[in-house]
Design an enzyme around this catalytic site. Sequence first.
Site, PDB file in Angstrom:
ATOM      1  N   CYS A   1       0.836  -1.211   0.000  1.00  0.00           N
ATOM      2  CA  CYS A   1       0.000   0.000   0.000  1.00  0.00           C
ATOM      3  C   CYS A   1       0.870   1.259   0.000  1.00  0.00           C
ATOM      4  CB  CYS A   1      -0.906  -0.047   1.232  1.00  0.00           C
ATOM      5  SG  CYS A   1      -1.745   1.487   1.638  1.00  0.00           S
TER       6      CYS A   1
ATOM      7  N   CYS B   1       0.203   3.744   2.844  1.00  0.00           N
ATOM      8  CA  CYS B   1       0.700   3.154   4.094  1.00  0.00           C
ATOM      9  C   CYS B   1       2.197   3.415   4.247  1.00  0.00           C
ATOM     10  CB  CYS B   1       0.443   1.648   4.123  1.00  0.00           C
ATOM     11  SG  CYS B   1      -1.294   1.183   4.027  1.00  0.00           S
TER      12      CYS B   1
END
Length: 169
Positions: free
Chosen positions: A90, A93
């Site tokens: 991600c 993230c």
Amino acid sequence: MKKLLFMTAVAVLSMLAACANAKTDNANDEAESEAVEEVADAQSGATHYSGKVRDLTMKKYNHYIFNTETNDGKFLGTHPIVIDFYATWCGPCKQLSPKLEALAKDFKGKIDFFRVDVDEETKLAQMFNIEAMPTLVYFDGNGNITGTSVGLLTTDELQANINKYCLKK
């Protein structure tokens, strides 16, 4: 020719055995390191994860936050908590991670920061109904979930959420 094959097989088996022993040694070193941290931190009164964002597994959740096995509802933490639910693939993230690391240092001894890899710890992700990453879950000092946020946040937004949800400022 048979001798060469035999020697090659012995060499391969020796390498495999050495790798297996090295992996076991590394696991033992990690366990010993955590045990040493626990003793040192018990003397100082600080939690061994203070000032860092620590990986959270179900086992650690049961030890540091709530024990889902006994289901007694008793909060095991000593500070408010922020849990970051993330995935290694991600992009947002990855951008959020250094911000959380910096905040963990800033709030050392006041707030405990954890991260959960949703692909590795699916049970934890399901417990919190995580559907998107990154998702942050905020706990107050009594173990109550006081807020969540989804998506990439700025450092100012993170600090505001921590003040609002964890420190009740």
